[in-house]
Design a protein around this motif. Structure first.
Motif, PDB file in Angstrom:
ATOM      1  N   ARG A 138      42.499  40.463  15.198  1.00 21.10           N
ATOM      2  CA  ARG A 138      43.787  41.389  15.585  1.00 21.10           C
ATOM      3  C   ARG A 138      43.894  41.837  17.020  1.00 21.10           C
ATOM      4  O   ARG A 138      44.959  42.102  17.577  1.00 21.10           O
ATOM      5  CB  ARG A 138      43.686  42.630  14.824  1.00 21.10           C
ATOM      6  CG  ARG A 138      43.862  42.422  13.163  1.00 21.10           C
ATOM      7  CD  ARG A 138      44.348  43.688  12.579  1.00 21.10           C
ATOM      8  NE  ARG A 138      43.315  44.618  12.164  1.00 21.10           N
ATOM      9  CZ  ARG A 138      43.271  45.446  11.323  1.00 21.10           C
ATOM     10  NH1 ARG A 138      44.033  45.249  10.267  1.00 21.10           N
ATOM     11  NH2 ARG A 138      42.467  46.316  11.134  1.00 21.10           N
ATOM     12  N   LEU A 139      42.781  42.162  17.450  1.00 18.53           N
ATOM     13  CA  LEU A 139      42.864  42.696  19.003  1.00 18.53           C
ATOM     14  C   LEU A 139      41.422  42.516  19.424  1.00 18.53           C
ATOM     15  O   LEU A 139      40.275  42.543  18.836  1.00 18.53           O
ATOM     16  CB  LEU A 139      42.972  44.377  18.801  1.00 18.53           C
ATOM     17  CG  LEU A 139      43.077  45.141  20.255  1.00 18.53           C
ATOM     18  CD1 LEU A 139      44.489  44.478  20.898  1.00 18.53           C
ATOM     19  CD2 LEU A 139      43.113  46.454  19.832  1.00 18.53           C
ATOM     20  N   LEU A 140      41.466  41.955  20.935  1.00 22.78           N
ATOM     21  CA  LEU A 140      40.091  42.068  21.697  1.00 22.78           C
ATOM     22  C   LEU A 140      40.658  42.856  22.927  1.00 22.78           C
ATOM     23  O   LEU A 140      41.388  42.647  23.710  1.00 22.78           O
ATOM     24  CB  LEU A 140      40.051  40.448  22.199  1.00 22.78           C
ATOM     25  CG  LEU A 140      38.785  39.937  22.801  1.00 22.78           C
ATOM     26  CD1 LEU A 140      38.718  38.436  22.502  1.00 22.78           C
ATOM     27  CD2 LEU A 140      38.672  40.508  24.145  1.00 22.78           C
ATOM     28  N   CYS A 141      39.483  43.795  23.134  1.00 19.08           N
ATOM     29  CA  CYS A 141      39.975  44.551  24.466  1.00 19.08           C
ATOM     30  C   CYS A 141      38.487  45.178  25.032  1.00 19.08           C
ATOM     31  O   CYS A 141      37.316  44.913  24.350  1.00 19.08           O
ATOM     32  CB  CYS A 141      40.959  45.704  24.268  1.00 19.08           C
ATOM     33  SG  CYS A 141      39.917  46.825  23.305  1.00 19.08           S
ATOM     34  N   ARG A 180      41.734  36.448  29.102  1.00 18.93           N
ATOM     35  CA  ARG A 180      42.498  36.236  30.431  1.00 18.93           C
ATOM     36  C   ARG A 180      42.956  37.624  30.915  1.00 18.93           C
ATOM     37  O   ARG A 180      42.499  37.942  32.281  1.00 18.93           O
ATOM     38  CB  ARG A 180      43.724  35.246  30.529  1.00 18.93           C
ATOM     39  CG  ARG A 180      43.132  33.765  30.526  1.00 18.93           C
ATOM     40  CD  ARG A 180      44.317  32.860  30.302  1.00 18.93           C
ATOM     41  NE  ARG A 180      45.099  32.848  31.602  1.00 18.93           N
ATOM     42  CZ  ARG A 180      46.165  32.214  31.785  1.00 18.93           C
ATOM     43  NH1 ARG A 180      46.728  31.381  30.746  1.00 18.93           N
ATOM     44  NH2 ARG A 180      47.049  32.113  32.862  1.00 18.93           N
ATOM     45  N   GLU A 181      43.428  38.309  30.060  1.00 17.76           N
ATOM     46  CA  GLU A 181      44.072  39.750  30.388  1.00 17.76           C
ATOM     47  C   GLU A 181      42.746  40.661  30.699  1.00 17.76           C
ATOM     48  O   GLU A 181      42.891  41.295  31.990  1.00 17.76           O
ATOM     49  CB  GLU A 181      44.841  40.367  29.399  1.00 17.76           C
ATOM     50  CG  GLU A 181      45.434  41.613  29.412  1.00 17.76           C
ATOM     51  CD  GLU A 181      46.031  42.516  28.627  1.00 17.76           C
ATOM     52  OE1 GLU A 181      45.773  41.776  27.427  1.00 17.76           O
ATOM     53  OE2 GLU A 181      46.538  43.396  28.592  1.00 17.76           O
ATOM     54  N   PHE A 191      39.461  43.836  34.076  1.00 17.11           N
ATOM     55  CA  PHE A 191      38.221  44.452  34.179  1.00 17.11           C
ATOM     56  C   PHE A 191      37.167  43.605  34.696  1.00 17.11           C
ATOM     57  O   PHE A 191      35.926  44.016  34.884  1.00 17.11           O
ATOM     58  CB  PHE A 191      37.591  44.792  32.608  1.00 17.11           C
ATOM     59  CG  PHE A 191      38.327  45.971  32.060  1.00 17.11           C
ATOM     60  CD1 PHE A 191      38.077  47.344  32.129  1.00 17.11           C
ATOM     61  CD2 PHE A 191      39.390  45.766  31.217  1.00 17.11           C
ATOM     62  CE1 PHE A 191      38.709  48.248  31.436  1.00 17.11           C
ATOM     63  CE2 PHE A 191      40.276  46.712  30.742  1.00 17.11           C
ATOM     64  CZ  PHE A 191      39.853  47.878  30.874  1.00 17.11           C
ATOM     65  N   GLY A 192      37.550  42.515  35.187  1.00 21.36           N
ATOM     66  CA  GLY A 192      36.438  41.508  35.561  1.00 21.36           C
ATOM     67  C   GLY A 192      35.408  41.068  34.774  1.00 21.36           C
ATOM     68  O   GLY A 192      34.311  40.701  35.322  1.00 21.36           O
ATOM     69  N   VAL A 193      35.454  41.066  33.493  1.00 23.79           N
ATOM     70  CA  VAL A 193      34.632  40.448  32.635  1.00 23.79           C
ATOM     71  C   VAL A 193      34.541  39.073  32.536  1.00 23.79           C
ATOM     72  O   VAL A 193      36.012  38.554  32.395  1.00 23.79           O
ATOM     73  CB  VAL A 193      34.882  41.239  31.230  1.00 23.79           C
ATOM     74  CG1 VAL A 193      33.890  40.662  30.259  1.00 23.79           C
ATOM     75  CG2 VAL A 193      34.567  42.656  31.146  1.00 23.79           C
ATOM     76  N   GLU A 194      33.779  38.348  32.634  1.00 20.86           N
ATOM     77  CA  GLU A 194      33.895  36.859  32.656  1.00 20.86           C
ATOM     78  C   GLU A 194      33.348  36.541  31.306  1.00 20.86           C
ATOM     79  O   GLU A 194      32.393  36.745  30.585  1.00 20.86           O
ATOM     80  CB  GLU A 194      32.875  36.183  33.705  1.00 20.86           C
ATOM     81  CG  GLU A 194      33.406  34.961  33.971  1.00 20.86           C
ATOM     82  CD  GLU A 194      32.509  34.308  35.369  1.00 20.86           C
ATOM     83  OE1 GLU A 194      32.502  33.171  35.335  1.00 20.86           O
ATOM     84  OE2 GLU A 194      32.360  35.251  36.004  1.00 20.86           O
ATOM     85  N   LEU A 231      46.448  36.197  34.557  1.00 21.81           N
ATOM     86  CA  LEU A 231      47.420  36.099  33.571  1.00 21.81           C
ATOM     87  C   LEU A 231      48.555  37.065  33.999  1.00 21.81           C
ATOM     88  O   LEU A 231      49.726  36.746  34.170  1.00 21.81           O
ATOM     89  CB  LEU A 231      46.893  36.428  32.356  1.00 21.81           C
ATOM     90  CG  LEU A 231      48.086  36.217  31.166  1.00 21.81           C
ATOM     91  CD1 LEU A 231      48.402  34.907  30.872  1.00 21.81           C
ATOM     92  CD2 LEU A 231      47.541  36.985  29.910  1.00 21.81           C
ATOM     93  N   ILE A 232      48.187  38.581  34.192  1.00 18.70           N
ATOM     94  CA  ILE A 232      49.212  39.341  34.295  1.00 18.70           C
ATOM     95  C   ILE A 232      49.299  40.075  35.696  1.00 18.70           C
ATOM     96  O   ILE A 232      50.191  40.748  36.205  1.00 18.70           O
ATOM     97  CB  ILE A 232      49.222  40.554  33.289  1.00 18.70           C
ATOM     98  CG1 ILE A 232      47.997  41.087  33.294  1.00 18.70           C
ATOM     99  CG2 ILE A 232      49.608  39.986  31.937  1.00 18.70           C
ATOM    100  CD1 ILE A 232      47.766  42.416  32.149  1.00 18.70           C
ATOM    101  N   LEU A 233      48.184  39.707  36.458  1.00 16.32           N
ATOM    102  CA  LEU A 233      48.237  40.513  37.928  1.00 16.32           C
ATOM    103  C   LEU A 233      48.812  39.358  38.885  1.00 16.32           C
ATOM    104  O   LEU A 233      48.793  38.282  38.431  1.00 16.32           O
ATOM    105  CB  LEU A 233      46.640  40.700  38.294  1.00 16.32           C
ATOM    106  CG  LEU A 233      46.164  41.926  37.437  1.00 16.32           C
ATOM    107  CD1 LEU A 233      44.989  42.147  38.213  1.00 16.32           C
ATOM    108  CD2 LEU A 233      47.120  42.967  37.471  1.00 16.32           C
ATOM    109  N   PRO A 234      49.291  39.857  40.026  1.00 16.40           N
ATOM    110  CA  PRO A 234      49.937  38.635  41.023  1.00 16.40           C
ATOM    111  C   PRO A 234      48.653  37.884  41.318  1.00 16.40           C
ATOM    112  O   PRO A 234      47.462  38.240  41.507  1.00 16.40           O
ATOM    113  CB  PRO A 234      50.408  39.645  42.101  1.00 16.40           C
ATOM    114  CG  PRO A 234      50.449  40.852  41.546  1.00 16.40           C
ATOM    115  CD  PRO A 234      49.438  41.215  40.341  1.00 16.40           C
ATOM    116  N   ASP A 235      48.846  36.684  41.856  1.00 13.17           N
ATOM    117  CA  ASP A 235      47.808  35.848  42.392  1.00 13.17           C
ATOM    118  C   ASP A 235      47.292  36.402  43.513  1.00 13.17           C
ATOM    119  O   ASP A 235      47.984  37.041  44.314  1.00 13.17           O
ATOM    120  CB  ASP A 235      48.457  34.397  42.706  1.00 13.17           C
ATOM    121  CG  ASP A 235      48.879  33.480  41.273  1.00 13.17           C
ATOM    122  OD1 ASP A 235      48.390  33.996  40.367  1.00 13.17           O
ATOM    123  OD2 ASP A 235      49.678  32.862  41.800  1.00 13.17           O
ATOM    124  N   GLY A 236      46.057  36.349  43.708  1.00  9.14           N
ATOM    125  CA  GLY A 236      45.455  36.934  44.761  1.00  9.14           C
ATOM    126  C   GLY A 236      45.034  38.207  44.666  1.00  9.14           C
ATOM    127  O   GLY A 236      44.682  39.019  45.731  1.00  9.14           O
TER     128      GLY A 236
END
Lengths: 378, 190
Positions: free
Chosen positions: B91-94, B148-149, B154-157, B167-172
């Motif tokens: 249902r949800l991953l966060c 990806r979000e 959060f920078g979680v790999e 995915l949702i932030l601008p490139d760079g």
């Protein structure tokens, strides 16, 4: 290369037979907002898709952590901006569950009526724009006319056509206007006629069926694996509706059906929404009968302060399973508030759905998912 | 960020954290009230996950399972494929940021089973200094964009994710704006 009128680049990205890359969006009328996708084509056949989202990212979830709950309601209005009441309901239910709050019956009934009307309004927009995607202009004009009647009632009730900010933790802002039941009853008659009209005009039209039958088919198991929900999932034959599965509010007191498709194609996804709008009318009629006078707001502090704990609440939005995950540390603001946006999950499956179809079908398939970018990007 | 005094003021309050609250909440901790299905599931889970050290708890009406983050993909695989649990619906991953208090991030998975109509929350904890854990896209395809979000914000790999681009932030874009440590009111000109 054919002369298509769209700027194209000859590319070699190692995508098999792809000989052309077409960029669609973010400013494209058929993407229903600011959505962009790169289509890798082999002549007219789509061989690969790269969707790009985030053009409407406002950092809502970060903002939630710094506002008090009554302010967050206004932000929730702006997530899925076509079904505002449904969003608000998700939030206030989460806070109420955490606080273990009893909401007065009348407030619950008014919430259900408003949410179901909002569902009809949303489905009318869907039917209209979906037809528009295929070049049929008339249904959208008729449906927007009918939707406007619903929005006029919303305006009379809450003061705003769209960004209502009407639901409160423990109830609603104020009781509805005196002639509300009478107005809703008249409206339902008009809506019934409107839905029938759109249905007659569109559903079995030869061109419409040709363009939607067997297009963008997704299997039930695969759809579930992708996390699809709402009519998009039910079209594939999975009977999952939150109102039935985990009844919330007072939905367990109504007798209504949940239409389920079987083919999992664009036509099923479209037609389920027509049927759902009719079921919503049934629910509203029952709610109007069962509703009794009484208070509309439970006794709570003006600034809600739920205890420490975590809660996941979800509701059936017009677009699917709308979830709210609320982590509270006992403060006036949430520690973390994460939204499960149904459009976000439905859009994830787009790549699978598009590959192997013609470029003309891409608009139809995207339209059938019924996405709202305000909710996808947040 | 400013931390203005709010005593006696009727203006909009400053950002509130748990430590700065003016009143205590009505109750300190929300009481646990598991449904019979939840009770049955919390008894069943240790049997299903015998190979792993998991801690089963409850939060209000959810069964919460704390699991070692390094094996989260294997545990998720078992929860999905085992017929007794059959959690086929993610249902949800966060991610929840506990960097300040415990120098860690919680990765939270909300699962649901349409067959048994039960639900649970799976949690893995990763250190904030090195937030890495295996992807669950191999288990549920729907985890793709969620991961990806969360990687963006959060920078979680998520190790093994097929395509972990922004995915949702601008490139760079630099920094991880989802984190509590990222300032809300400081702006950078683009």
């Amino acid at each position: 290369m054919t002369e298509s009128g769209i700027t194209t680049n000859v590319i070699d990205k190692g995508r098999g037979m792809a000989d052309m890359l077409i960029n669609m969006g973010p400013q494209h009328p058929a993407t229903h907002g600011v959505f962009r996708m790169e289509l890798a084509l082999d002549s007219e056949m789509i061989v690969d898709v790269t969707p790009h989202i985030g053009y409407l990212h406002r950092g809502s979830e970060k903002l939630f952590e710094n506002e008090i709950y009554s302010q967050i309601i206004t932000l929730f209005d702006r997530l899925d901006y076509i079904s505002n009441f449904n969003n608000e309901l998700g939030l206030v239910m989460a806070v109420e569950k955490l606080m273990d709050l009893e909401v007065p019956d009348r407030a619950e009934y008014i919430r259900v009526i408003l949410c179901e009307l909002n569902r009809i309004a949303s489905h009318l927009v869907f039917i209209g724009t979906f037809a528009l995607d295929m070049g049929a202009l008339t249904p959208s004009l008729y449906n927007f006319r009918d939707r406007e009647k619903i929005l006029a009632l919303f305006e009379a009730t809450s003061g705003a056509r769209m960004m209502h900010n009407f639901f409160r933790v423990g109830g609603i802002k104020q009781d509805v206007i005196a002639d509300f039941p009478a107005r809703v009853t008249t409206l339902l008659g008009e809506l019934e006629a409107g839905i029938d009209e759109a249905d007659k005009m569109l559903s079995l039209g030869e061109v419409f069926v040709e363009r939607t039958r067997g297009i963008g088919v997704i299997d039930g198991d695969v759809a579930l694996d992708w996390g699809l929900s709402g009519a998009t999932l039910r079209a594939s034959g999975v009977p999952y509706d939150v109102r039935i599965e985990e009844p919330y509010s007072v939905y367990d007191r109504f007798d209504f059906g949940v239409p389920v498709g079987s083919a999992g194609d664009c036509w099923d996804r479209y037609y389920l929404r027509v049927l759902e709008a009719r079921e919503s009318i049934k629910i509203i009629r029952q709610a109007l009968q069962q509703m009794e006078p009484g208070p509309v707001q439970a006794k709570v502090r003006a600034i809600a302060r739920p205890p420490k704990g975590e809660v996941y609440v979800h509701a059936e939005n017009p677009r699917g399973d709308f979830g709210v995950y609320l982590v509270s540390e006992g403060a006036e603001s949430p520690y973390r508030l994460k939204v499960r946006p149904p459009s976000f999950c439905n859009l994830m499956a787009l790549r699978d759905l598009l590959i192997g179809h013609y470029i003309a079908d891409s608009v139809v398939i995207l339209g059938s998912l019924d996405i709202v970018l305000g909710e996808v990007d947040r | 960020m400013t931390t203005g005094s709010d005593e006696g003021s009727t203006k909009r309050p400053p950002p509130i954290t748990a430590s700065r609250g003016r009143h205590a909440p009505d109750a300190d901790q929300a009481p646990s009230r598991l449904t019979p299905k939840g009770e049955a599931l919390s008894v069943l889970l240790p049997d299903v996950l015998t190979k792993y050290e998991v801690e089963i708890g409850a939060d209000i009406d959810e069964v919460v399972c704390h699991a070692p983050a390094s094996h989260i993909d294997a545990i998720a695989g078992i929860l999905k494929s085992d017929e007794r649990t059959s959690f086929k619906y993610l249902r949800l991953l966060c991610v929840v940021d506990y960097e300040e208090q415990e120098a860690a991030f919680d990765v939270v998975y909300h699962l649901y089973s349409l067959e048994h109509q039960h639900k649970m929350v799976l949690k893995g904890r990763v250190p904030a200094s090195d937030p890495k854990l295996p992807t669950v896209t191999t288990v549920w395809r729907g985890a793709d964009w969620y991961e990806r979000e969360m990687h963006d914000l959060f920078g979680v790999e998520f190790l093994g994710h097929p395509d972990l681009r922004t995915l949702i932030l601008p490139d760079g874009f630099e920094g991880y704006p989802g984190r509590k440590s990222y300032p809300l009111h400081d702006y950078d000109e683009f």
